[in-house]
Motif scaffolding. Structure first.
Motif, PDB file in Angstrom:
ATOM      1  N   THR A   1       0.814  -1.208   0.000  1.00 22.41           N
ATOM      2  CA  THR A   1       0.000   0.000   0.000  1.00 22.41           C
ATOM      3  C   THR A   1       0.846   1.255   0.000  1.00 22.41           C
ATOM      4  OG1 THR A   1      -0.128  -0.024   2.422  1.00 22.41           O
ATOM      5  CG2 THR A   1      -1.885  -1.152   1.210  1.00 22.41           C
ATOM      6  N   ARG A   2       2.159   1.122  -0.129  1.00 20.04           N
ATOM      7  CA  ARG A   2       3.033   2.290  -0.147  1.00 20.04           C
ATOM      8  C   ARG A   2       3.107   2.878  -1.536  1.00 20.04           C
ATOM      9  NH1 ARG A   2       3.458   4.139   4.685  1.00 20.04           N
ATOM     10  NH2 ARG A   2       5.128   5.444   3.888  1.00 20.04           N
ATOM     11  N   THR A   3       3.084   4.198  -1.624  1.00 19.09           N
ATOM     12  CA  THR A   3       3.230   4.910  -2.894  1.00 19.09           C
ATOM     13  C   THR A   3       4.321   5.952  -2.731  1.00 19.09           C
ATOM     14  OG1 THR A   3       1.603   6.595  -2.319  1.00 19.09           O
ATOM     15  CG2 THR A   3       0.764   4.600  -3.360  1.00 19.09           C
ATOM     16  N   ASN A   4       4.661   6.635  -3.840  1.00 21.11           N
ATOM     17  CA  ASN A   4       5.654   7.701  -3.758  1.00 21.11           C
ATOM     18  C   ASN A   4       5.113   8.839  -2.905  1.00 21.11           C
ATOM     19  OD1 ASN A   4       7.447   6.352  -5.429  1.00 21.11           O
ATOM     20  ND2 ASN A   4       6.510   7.184  -7.289  1.00 21.11           N
ATOM     21  N   VAL A   5       5.957   9.359  -2.031  1.00 18.49           N
ATOM     22  CA  VAL A   5       5.542  10.402  -1.104  1.00 18.49           C
ATOM     23  C   VAL A   5       5.818  11.775  -1.700  1.00 18.49           C
ATOM     24  CG1 VAL A   5       5.828  11.348   1.213  1.00 18.49           C
ATOM     25  CG2 VAL A   5       6.027   8.876   0.836  1.00 18.49           C
ATOM     26  N   ALA A   6       4.815  12.653  -1.709  1.00 18.96           N
ATOM     27  CA  ALA A   6       4.982  14.019  -2.194  1.00 18.96           C
ATOM     28  C   ALA A   6       5.387  14.916  -1.031  1.00 18.96           C
ATOM     29  CB  ALA A   6       3.678  14.526  -2.813  1.00 18.96           C
ATOM     30  N   VAL A   7       6.072  15.987  -1.367  1.00 19.79           N
ATOM     31  CA  VAL A   7       6.502  16.941  -0.354  1.00 19.79           C
ATOM     32  C   VAL A   7       5.291  17.752   0.106  1.00 19.79           C
ATOM     33  CG1 VAL A   7       7.973  18.926   0.114  1.00 19.79           C
ATOM     34  CG2 VAL A   7       8.800  17.068  -1.349  1.00 19.79           C
ATOM     35  N   GLY A   8       5.240  18.077   1.383  1.00 18.22           N
ATOM     36  CA  GLY A   8       4.150  18.898   1.903  1.00 18.22           C
ATOM     37  C   GLY A   8       3.296  18.128   2.891  1.00 18.22           C
ATOM     38  N   ARG A   9       2.380  18.851   3.516  1.00 24.20           N
ATOM     39  CA  ARG A   9       1.495  18.265   4.506  1.00 24.20           C
ATOM     40  C   ARG A   9       0.071  18.209   3.971  1.00 24.20           C
ATOM     41  NH1 ARG A   9       3.640  21.745   9.691  1.00 24.20           N
ATOM     42  NH2 ARG A   9       5.513  20.500  10.139  1.00 24.20           N
ATOM     43  N   PRO A  10      -0.704  17.228   4.421  1.00 21.41           N
ATOM     44  CA  PRO A  10      -2.106  17.190   4.026  1.00 21.41           C
ATOM     45  C   PRO A  10      -2.852  18.364   4.648  1.00 21.41           C
ATOM     46  CG  PRO A  10      -1.649  15.514   5.687  1.00 21.41           C
ATOM     47  CD  PRO A  10      -0.327  16.087   5.277  1.00 21.41           C
ATOM     48  N   THR A  11      -3.902  18.790   3.986  1.00 21.32           N
ATOM     49  CA  THR A  11      -4.715  19.888   4.507  1.00 21.32           C
ATOM     50  C   THR A  11      -5.808  19.332   5.419  1.00 21.32           C
ATOM     51  OG1 THR A  11      -6.318  19.816   2.701  1.00 21.32           O
ATOM     52  CG2 THR A  11      -4.330  21.149   2.359  1.00 21.32           C
ATOM     53  N   ILE A  12      -6.337  20.222   6.241  1.00 21.78           N
ATOM     54  CA  ILE A  12      -7.456  19.835   7.102  1.00 21.78           C
ATOM     55  C   ILE A  12      -8.627  19.354   6.250  1.00 21.78           C
ATOM     56  CG2 ILE A  12      -9.199  20.713   8.705  1.00 21.78           C
ATOM     57  CD1 ILE A  12      -6.502  20.265   9.992  1.00 21.78           C
ATOM     58  N   ARG A  13      -8.850  20.027   5.123  1.00 20.20           N
ATOM     59  CA  ARG A  13      -9.965  19.642   4.248  1.00 20.20           C
ATOM     60  C   ARG A  13      -9.773  18.219   3.726  1.00 20.20           C
ATOM     61  NH1 ARG A  13     -14.962  20.646   4.506  1.00 20.20           N
ATOM     62  NH2 ARG A  13     -16.047  21.164   2.594  1.00 20.20           N
ATOM     63  N   GLN A  14      -8.543  17.874   3.349  1.00 23.48           N
ATOM     64  CA  GLN A  14      -8.293  16.517   2.875  1.00 23.48           C
ATOM     65  C   GLN A  14      -8.564  15.489   3.971  1.00 23.48           C
ATOM     66  OE1 GLN A  14      -4.254  17.026   1.580  1.00 23.48           O
ATOM     67  NE2 GLN A  14      -4.816  17.450  -0.556  1.00 23.48           N
ATOM     68  N   LEU A  15      -8.187  15.813   5.190  1.00 23.49           N
ATOM     69  CA  LEU A  15      -8.474  14.901   6.290  1.00 23.49           C
ATOM     70  C   LEU A  15      -9.980  14.752   6.510  1.00 23.49           C
ATOM     71  CD1 LEU A  15      -5.743  15.921   8.903  1.00 23.49           C
ATOM     72  CD2 LEU A  15      -5.655  14.147   7.138  1.00 23.49           C
ATOM     73  N   GLU A  16     -10.723  15.838   6.354  1.00 26.43           N
ATOM     74  CA  GLU A  16     -12.187  15.771   6.473  1.00 26.43           C
ATOM     75  C   GLU A  16     -12.775  14.884   5.387  1.00 26.43           C
ATOM     76  OE1 GLU A  16     -13.095  20.145   8.482  1.00 26.43           O
ATOM     77  OE2 GLU A  16     -13.182  19.905   6.307  1.00 26.43           O
ATOM     78  N   TYR A  17     -12.237  14.987   4.157  1.00 30.92           N
ATOM     79  CA  TYR A  17     -12.717  14.133   3.069  1.00 30.92           C
ATOM     80  C   TYR A  17     -12.424  12.666   3.368  1.00 30.92           C
ATOM     81  CZ  TYR A  17     -13.162  18.414   0.252  1.00 30.92           C
ATOM     82  OH  TYR A  17     -13.513  19.647  -0.230  1.00 30.92           O
ATOM     83  N   LEU A  18     -11.239  12.390   3.912  1.00 32.71           N
ATOM     84  CA  LEU A  18     -10.872  11.015   4.238  1.00 32.71           C
ATOM     85  C   LEU A  18     -11.815  10.438   5.291  1.00 32.71           C
ATOM     86  CD1 LEU A  18      -9.071   8.515   4.305  1.00 32.71           C
ATOM     87  CD2 LEU A  18      -7.530   9.759   5.843  1.00 32.71           C
ATOM     88  N   VAL A  19     -12.085  11.198   6.333  1.00 28.80           N
ATOM     89  CA  VAL A  19     -12.983  10.737   7.394  1.00 28.80           C
ATOM     90  C   VAL A  19     -14.383  10.487   6.835  1.00 28.80           C
ATOM     91  CG1 VAL A  19     -14.159  11.454   9.520  1.00 28.80           C
ATOM     92  CG2 VAL A  19     -11.686  11.762   9.290  1.00 28.80           C
ATOM     93  N   ALA A  20     -14.850  11.380   5.971  1.00 25.43           N
ATOM     94  CA  ALA A  20     -16.178  11.198   5.371  1.00 25.43           C
ATOM     95  C   ALA A  20     -16.220   9.950   4.498  1.00 25.43           C
ATOM     96  CB  ALA A  20     -16.558  12.435   4.551  1.00 25.43           C
ATOM     97  N   LEU A  21     -15.168   9.725   3.727  1.00 23.54           N
ATOM     98  CA  LEU A  21     -15.116   8.549   2.864  1.00 23.54           C
ATOM     99  C   LEU A  21     -15.107   7.269   3.698  1.00 23.54           C
ATOM    100  CD1 LEU A  21     -14.912   7.393   0.010  1.00 23.54           C
ATOM    101  CD2 LEU A  21     -12.416   7.651   0.164  1.00 23.54           C
ATOM    102  N   ASP A  22     -14.360   7.278   4.775  1.00 25.06           N
ATOM    103  CA  ASP A  22     -14.311   6.109   5.649  1.00 25.06           C
ATOM    104  C   ASP A  22     -15.665   5.870   6.315  1.00 25.06           C
ATOM    105  OD1 ASP A  22     -12.878   3.994   7.178  1.00 25.06           O
ATOM    106  OD2 ASP A  22     -13.333   5.311   8.870  1.00 25.06           O
ATOM    107  N   ALA A  23     -16.337   6.953   6.697  1.00 25.71           N
ATOM    108  CA  ALA A  23     -17.629   6.821   7.382  1.00 25.71           C
ATOM    109  C   ALA A  23     -18.723   6.333   6.447  1.00 25.71           C
ATOM    110  CB  ALA A  23     -18.030   8.162   8.007  1.00 25.71           C
TER     111      ALA A  23
END
Length: 329
Positions: A3-25
């Motif tokens: 499940t590992r992919t190439n890592v991009a420089v930078g940090r995830p945004t709060i909005r991206q984390l909200e999208y991830l939580v919504a997708l998981d839910a």
């Protein structure tokens, strides 16, 4: 498959984390996007960017749909923790003075919201005039989940159980009253005993309401016949009582509305003081505003006690008529 992919420089945004939580839910791109009020392509693009930032495959395609990978589910849990900490940081900023400011998210259970929320809000506005109140109505289980997830600041619920993440203050002792049609045999008595319910048909709210569980305990202790007929609210149950379909147990806080004169219902207090529920204001224990929430709860409790001090149920007349509705506020 890794499940590992190439890592991009930078940090995830709060909005991206909200999208991830919504997708998981929600487990579905379309439903997650709708919950976040964005388009499906927008959410999909942000999830792909999040995968590049973190170097982890979050979703995989199965047939014509997608599923969240085990690594994605683990990340979603971590994202929830980050979002909770972020919300607590915002709370700290709003409550770092003597008063609350900004949005204050409050939810109440359906059997309390129509009867107590307005009185609570008056106290909150008086003590903290700068807050922007955001209100919701949730059943107890959903309310607790929303509080723990920092999606709510305050909750009004009955009989809160001990929870490591939550604190509460009881704001009201709410005795249960027997509600019945005026022609009912017990309507001629100034008060009733729990044992008087033996053999009675007691109408219940549908599953999911905490008041249903409290009434069930009373019914089963005396052998009453409890009946669920799809009552989704106390208002519906009371209309069924007025139609002569049975009796119900009504919280005192609801009686001034649901058993007011002209509804075709009378209420009588129980002589047994154990026939009651406790209503509490609940918040996250770790919240920076916890001391202010506790102060609010104490103010609300005092205000409700003052309002109720002179409004105990009055004795019933010996011959109640259709319009008689003895209720306490």
């Amino acid at each position: 498959m890794s499940t590992r992919t190439n890592v991009a420089v930078g940090r995830p945004t709060i909005r991206q984390l909200e999208y991830l939580v919504a997708l998981d839910a929600h487990g579905h791109i379309g439903r997650a996007a709708a919950a976040c009020f964005v388009s499906q392509p927008t959410l999909s693009t942000q999830i792909r960017q999040l995968e590049r930032h973190l170097g982890v495959t979050i979703t995989e395609r199965v047939g014509r749909g997608i599923v969240v990978t085990p690594a994605g589910r683990e990340l979603a849990e971590r994202a929830r923790a980050v979002l909770r900490d972020t919300d607590e940081m915002l709370e700290w900023g709003r409550s770092s003075t003597d008063g609350l400011g900004g949005p204050l998210r409050i939810a109440a259970i359906p059997t309390a919201a129509p009867y107590l929320l307005a009185r609570m809000l008056a106290v909150i506005n008086e003590r903290h005039p700068e807050v922007l109140l955001c209100l919701d109505e949730l059943r107890a289980s959903a309310l607790v989940e929303a509080l723990v997830a920092a999606q709510l600041d305050l909750g009004l619920m009955a009989e809160p159980e001990a929870h490591d993440d939550l604190a509460h203050t009881i704001i009201l002792e709410d005795p249960l009253l027997l509600a019945m049609a005026p022609q009912h045999r017990l309507a001629r008595q100034p008060s009733v005993a729990i044992d008087d319910l033996a053999g009675e048909t007691v109408l219940l709210l549908e599953d999911g309401h905490c008041l249903r569980c409290q009434v069930l305990k009373v019914c089963r202790s005396v052998g009453a016949r409890e009946v669920s007929k799809g009552g989704t609210s106390l208002a519906t149950i009371c209309q069924m009582v007025a139609a002569g379909m049975g009796v119900t147990l009504l919280p005192t806080s609801a009686a001034p509305i649901e058993a007011r004169r002209g509804t075709g219902i009378v209420v009588r207090p129980f002589s047994d003081v154990t026939a009651k529920r406790q209503l509490a204001l609940v918040w996250r224990r770790r919240s920076p505003a916890a001391p202010l929430y506790r102060e609010l709860a104490e103010l609300i409790a005092a205000r409700l006690a003052d309002a109720n001090s002179g409004s105990a149920p009055s004795p019933a007349s010996s011959k109640p008529d259709v319009g008689d509705a003895t209720a306490a506020g």
